[in-house]
Design a protein around this motif. Sequence first.
Motif, PDB file in Angstrom:
ATOM      1  N   GLY A   1       0.814  -1.211   0.000  1.00 53.75           N
ATOM      2  CA  GLY A   1       0.000   0.000   0.000  1.00 53.75           C
ATOM      3  C   GLY A   1       0.848   1.260   0.000  1.00 53.75           C
ATOM      4  N   ARG A   2       1.902   1.241   0.828  1.00 52.08           N
ATOM      5  CA  ARG A   2       2.790   2.409   0.859  1.00 52.08           C
ATOM      6  C   ARG A   2       3.482   2.595  -0.489  1.00 52.08           C
ATOM      7  NH1 ARG A   2       4.469   4.118   6.061  1.00 52.08           N
ATOM      8  NH2 ARG A   2       2.584   4.195   7.341  1.00 52.08           N
ATOM      9  N   SER A   3       3.887   1.513  -1.134  1.00 52.22           N
ATOM     10  CA  SER A   3       4.571   1.614  -2.426  1.00 52.22           C
ATOM     11  C   SER A   3       3.663   2.187  -3.511  1.00 52.22           C
ATOM     12  CB  SER A   3       5.081   0.235  -2.858  1.00 52.22           C
ATOM     13  OG  SER A   3       6.025  -0.273  -1.931  1.00 52.22           O
ATOM     14  N   LEU A   4       2.371   1.852  -3.423  1.00 49.86           N
ATOM     15  CA  LEU A   4       1.414   2.356  -4.409  1.00 49.86           C
ATOM     16  C   LEU A   4       0.885   3.737  -4.047  1.00 49.86           C
ATOM     17  CD1 LEU A   4      -0.715  -0.850  -5.129  1.00 49.86           C
ATOM     18  CD2 LEU A   4       0.943   0.224  -6.658  1.00 49.86           C
ATOM     19  N   GLY A   5       1.197   4.204  -2.857  1.00 49.26           N
ATOM     20  CA  GLY A   5       0.694   5.495  -2.425  1.00 49.26           C
ATOM     21  C   GLY A   5      -0.756   5.465  -1.987  1.00 49.26           C
ATOM     22  N   VAL A   6      -1.225   4.285  -1.545  1.00 45.96           N
ATOM     23  CA  VAL A   6      -2.608   4.133  -1.097  1.00 45.96           C
ATOM     24  C   VAL A   6      -2.684   4.443   0.392  1.00 45.96           C
ATOM     25  CG1 VAL A   6      -4.512   2.489  -0.825  1.00 45.96           C
ATOM     26  CG2 VAL A   6      -3.059   2.393  -2.855  1.00 45.96           C
ATOM     27  N   ALA A   7      -3.759   5.072   0.832  1.00 47.11           N
ATOM     28  CA  ALA A   7      -3.929   5.403   2.253  1.00 47.11           C
ATOM     29  C   ALA A   7      -3.916   4.137   3.101  1.00 47.11           C
ATOM     30  CB  ALA A   7      -5.238   6.159   2.462  1.00 47.11           C
ATOM     31  N   ASP A   8      -3.299   4.221   4.272  1.00 46.91           N
ATOM     32  CA  ASP A   8      -3.225   3.065   5.160  1.00 46.91           C
ATOM     33  C   ASP A   8      -4.614   2.535   5.506  1.00 46.91           C
ATOM     34  OD1 ASP A   8      -0.541   3.567   5.085  1.00 46.91           O
ATOM     35  OD2 ASP A   8      -0.385   4.316   7.144  1.00 46.91           O
ATOM     36  N   SER A   9      -5.563   3.435   5.728  1.00 42.05           N
ATOM     37  CA  SER A   9      -6.919   3.004   6.092  1.00 42.05           C
ATOM     38  C   SER A   9      -7.588   2.243   4.958  1.00 42.05           C
ATOM     39  CB  SER A   9      -7.766   4.222   6.482  1.00 42.05           C
ATOM     40  OG  SER A   9      -7.760   5.185   5.451  1.00 42.05           O
ATOM     41  N   ALA A  10      -7.254   2.569   3.710  1.00 38.33           N
ATOM     42  CA  ALA A  10      -7.810   1.837   2.573  1.00 38.33           C
ATOM     43  C   ALA A  10      -7.274   0.415   2.535  1.00 38.33           C
ATOM     44  CB  ALA A  10      -7.486   2.565   1.270  1.00 38.33           C
TER      45      ALA A  10
ATOM     46  N   ALA B   1      -6.397  -1.390   5.149  1.00 37.94           N
ATOM     47  CA  ALA B   1      -7.119  -2.138   6.180  1.00 37.94           C
ATOM     48  C   ALA B   1      -8.544  -2.439   5.747  1.00 37.94           C
ATOM     49  CB  ALA B   1      -7.114  -1.352   7.490  1.00 37.94           C
ATOM     50  N   ALA B   2      -9.178  -1.495   5.060  1.00 39.07           N
ATOM     51  CA  ALA B   2     -10.564  -1.685   4.622  1.00 39.07           C
ATOM     52  C   ALA B   2     -10.688  -2.846   3.643  1.00 39.07           C
ATOM     53  CB  ALA B   2     -11.096  -0.407   3.989  1.00 39.07           C
ATOM     54  N   ALA B   3      -9.635  -3.079   2.845  1.00 35.80           N
ATOM     55  CA  ALA B   3      -9.674  -4.191   1.888  1.00 35.80           C
ATOM     56  C   ALA B   3      -9.863  -5.511   2.601  1.00 35.80           C
ATOM     57  CB  ALA B   3      -8.388  -4.202   1.055  1.00 35.80           C
TER      58      ALA B   3
ATOM     59  N   GLN C   1      -6.990  -7.401  19.518  1.00 34.52           N
ATOM     60  CA  GLN C   1      -5.998  -8.173  18.777  1.00 34.52           C
ATOM     61  C   GLN C   1      -5.993  -7.790  17.300  1.00 34.52           C
ATOM     62  OE1 GLN C   1      -6.539 -12.444  18.922  1.00 34.52           O
ATOM     63  NE2 GLN C   1      -4.366 -12.804  18.604  1.00 34.52           N
ATOM     64  N   ALA C   2      -7.168  -7.618  16.711  1.00 30.29           N
ATOM     65  CA  ALA C   2      -7.243  -7.254  15.290  1.00 30.29           C
ATOM     66  C   ALA C   2      -6.674  -5.858  15.047  1.00 30.29           C
ATOM     67  CB  ALA C   2      -8.691  -7.324  14.820  1.00 30.29           C
ATOM     68  N   MET C   3      -6.955  -4.916  15.938  1.00 27.37           N
ATOM     69  CA  MET C   3      -6.437  -3.556  15.792  1.00 27.37           C
ATOM     70  C   MET C   3      -4.921  -3.528  15.795  1.00 27.37           C
ATOM     71  SD  MET C   3      -9.026  -1.688  18.460  1.00 27.37           S
ATOM     72  CE  MET C   3      -7.819  -0.391  18.794  1.00 27.37           C
ATOM     73  N   THR C   4      -4.335  -4.205  16.761  1.00 31.96           N
ATOM     74  CA  THR C   4      -2.881  -4.140  16.924  1.00 31.96           C
ATOM     75  C   THR C   4      -2.146  -4.967  15.877  1.00 31.96           C
ATOM     76  OG1 THR C   4      -3.062  -5.908  18.589  1.00 31.96           O
ATOM     77  CG2 THR C   4      -3.016  -3.641  19.388  1.00 31.96           C
ATOM     78  N   GLY C   5      -2.706  -6.096  15.500  1.00 34.06           N
ATOM     79  CA  GLY C   5      -2.041  -6.939  14.509  1.00 34.06           C
ATOM     80  C   GLY C   5      -2.006  -6.309  13.136  1.00 34.06           C
ATOM     81  N   GLN C   6      -3.084  -5.646  12.736  1.00 37.53           N
ATOM     82  CA  GLN C   6      -3.135  -5.057  11.399  1.00 37.53           C
ATOM     83  C   GLN C   6      -2.220  -3.850  11.272  1.00 37.53           C
ATOM     84  OE1 GLN C   6      -5.035  -6.429   8.765  1.00 37.53           O
ATOM     85  NE2 GLN C   6      -3.649  -5.087   7.652  1.00 37.53           N
TER      86      GLN C   6
ATOM     87  N   SER D   1      -9.697  -1.973  10.466  1.00 38.79           N
ATOM     88  CA  SER D   1      -9.937  -0.589  10.019  1.00 38.79           C
ATOM     89  C   SER D   1      -9.878   0.392  11.181  1.00 38.79           C
ATOM     90  CB  SER D   1     -11.308  -0.500   9.331  1.00 38.79           C
ATOM     91  OG  SER D   1     -11.293  -1.210   8.110  1.00 38.79           O
ATOM     92  N   ILE D   2     -10.410  -0.012  12.336  1.00 39.41           N
ATOM     93  CA  ILE D   2     -10.330   0.858  13.514  1.00 39.41           C
ATOM     94  C   ILE D   2      -8.875   1.065  13.913  1.00 39.41           C
ATOM     95  CG2 ILE D   2     -10.871   1.044  15.975  1.00 39.41           C
ATOM     96  CD1 ILE D   2     -13.457  -0.521  15.376  1.00 39.41           C
ATOM     97  N   GLY D   3      -8.103  -0.019  13.935  1.00 45.91           N
ATOM     98  CA  GLY D   3      -6.703   0.072  14.344  1.00 45.91           C
ATOM     99  C   GLY D   3      -5.885   0.966  13.432  1.00 45.91           C
ATOM    100  N   VAL D   4      -6.026   0.777  12.136  1.00 49.96           N
ATOM    101  CA  VAL D   4      -5.237   1.571  11.194  1.00 49.96           C
ATOM    102  C   VAL D   4      -5.743   3.015  11.154  1.00 49.96           C
ATOM    103  CG1 VAL D   4      -4.510   1.802   8.796  1.00 49.96           C
ATOM    104  CG2 VAL D   4      -4.594  -0.454   9.855  1.00 49.96           C
ATOM    105  N   GLY D   5      -7.054   3.213  11.317  1.00 45.70           N
ATOM    106  CA  GLY D   5      -7.575   4.572  11.395  1.00 45.70           C
ATOM    107  C   GLY D   5      -6.993   5.330  12.581  1.00 45.70           C
TER     108      GLY D   5
END
Length: 432
Positions: free
Chosen positions: A33-42, A44-46, A267-272, A397-401
């Motif tokens: 995602g970072r290489s493509l310039g996509v937002a981190d939250s996007a 996680a949403a995938a 667990q999901a927030m921190t792992g992602q 999504s909550i974690g990355v947001g």
Amino acid sequence: MERLDRTFALLFMVMLTIAAGNTALQSVLPALGRSLGVADSAVAAAFSISALLWVVAAPFWANRSDRRGRRAMVLLGLCGFTLSLFVCAVFLMAGINGWIAPTAAFVAFVGGRMIYGSLGAAAPPAVQAMVAGQTTREERTKALALLGSAFGLGTILGPAIGPYLVLGSIGAVEVGLSGPAYLFGLFGLAMTIVVWRMLPDDRSTDDNGADELTEGHGAAQSYPSIGGQSSGAAITAATQPNIEQIGFFDARIRAWMIIGLVMGHAQAMTGQAIGFLIIDRLAVPPIEALGPTGIVLMIGAGASLLVQWGFIPLLNLKPAALIFAGCVFAALGCVAVGNAASLYGIAMGFGLASMGFGFLRPGFTAGASLAVGPAAQGSVAGKVTSVNGAAFVLGPSIGVGLYELWRPLPYLVAAAALVLLLGYAWATLRQR
């Protein structure tokens, strides 16, 4: 017996493949995602969308496999898994090479993840049902537990090896970070061909010439995700009677459902968010963070397994004690990760948090099971599986947001939630 062993080996590999391929892609996606310039939250949403579709589709496929044939559902799940990875790989490679816009590449990637969530969920319950139909009642629980270990092992192996499957260039075409999707897609294709050729049909014909299935049924499996190792609830749901139906808010299990929901989201927030944290804290290009990410995820998986396979059997703790210990270790680990400034600090903190979640997950499963009688075991196991899966719908999504707001925030919020959970558990469970 030889045929049964071959069938079981095939089904074991199906479970391992479906879980490992998904989590391998999860482990490299922050860098991608970072290489493509996509937002981190996007990013996680995938995976949130994929998890949501899995949670909805899994019970549907579990019921359908009992009516339409398990072999067909296994093949459908493998085809969905394979197609999903190839769609992801092709469009990610197109984005990496600049053939299409990064946004278009990522939208297509989300479409590939939706295929996985919708169709990949068809295989696990069908695999369970095939094994259940070919084993005696005495052998069934042990055989299904071994299958469950394949699914859990896949969630560990995927993120451990995913970062090391990144490929270089083929001629003028850069494969790069799409490599894990291509390689697991090829493995999925090979598995599909092998299963199609070698897996026997579980249908038989009655005296009137109508098709009928062998005895046994499967249950919906939780979404395979980083940190989401199997809890054993799906095995209980597949082997225990479902005579008494109880709701999520039944007084006997309400506290356990709340514990499972809070723990799962923490667990999901921190792992992602861990992949993004490693990139930013080490201040390295995304592709150089893949090795450290693999190391951290392997340490976390090892710590969780050490608890579940070593400490819990040795200490023989009751479910309430597992919850108390898990909240303490997980909260301390989250605080450590949130404040870590080095790879060593991140790895040790994540390992400590994973130990805590290694106590919490089986404590939640066992506590909910012991709260009801034999007639409700199947119903409670289904509730446990649903809660485990639901945590990976919104949790990433909550974690990355939160991470986008402030890097330590998902870990500090998770730690605070776990401290509050400890207080709630102490107030409601200490007499149990």
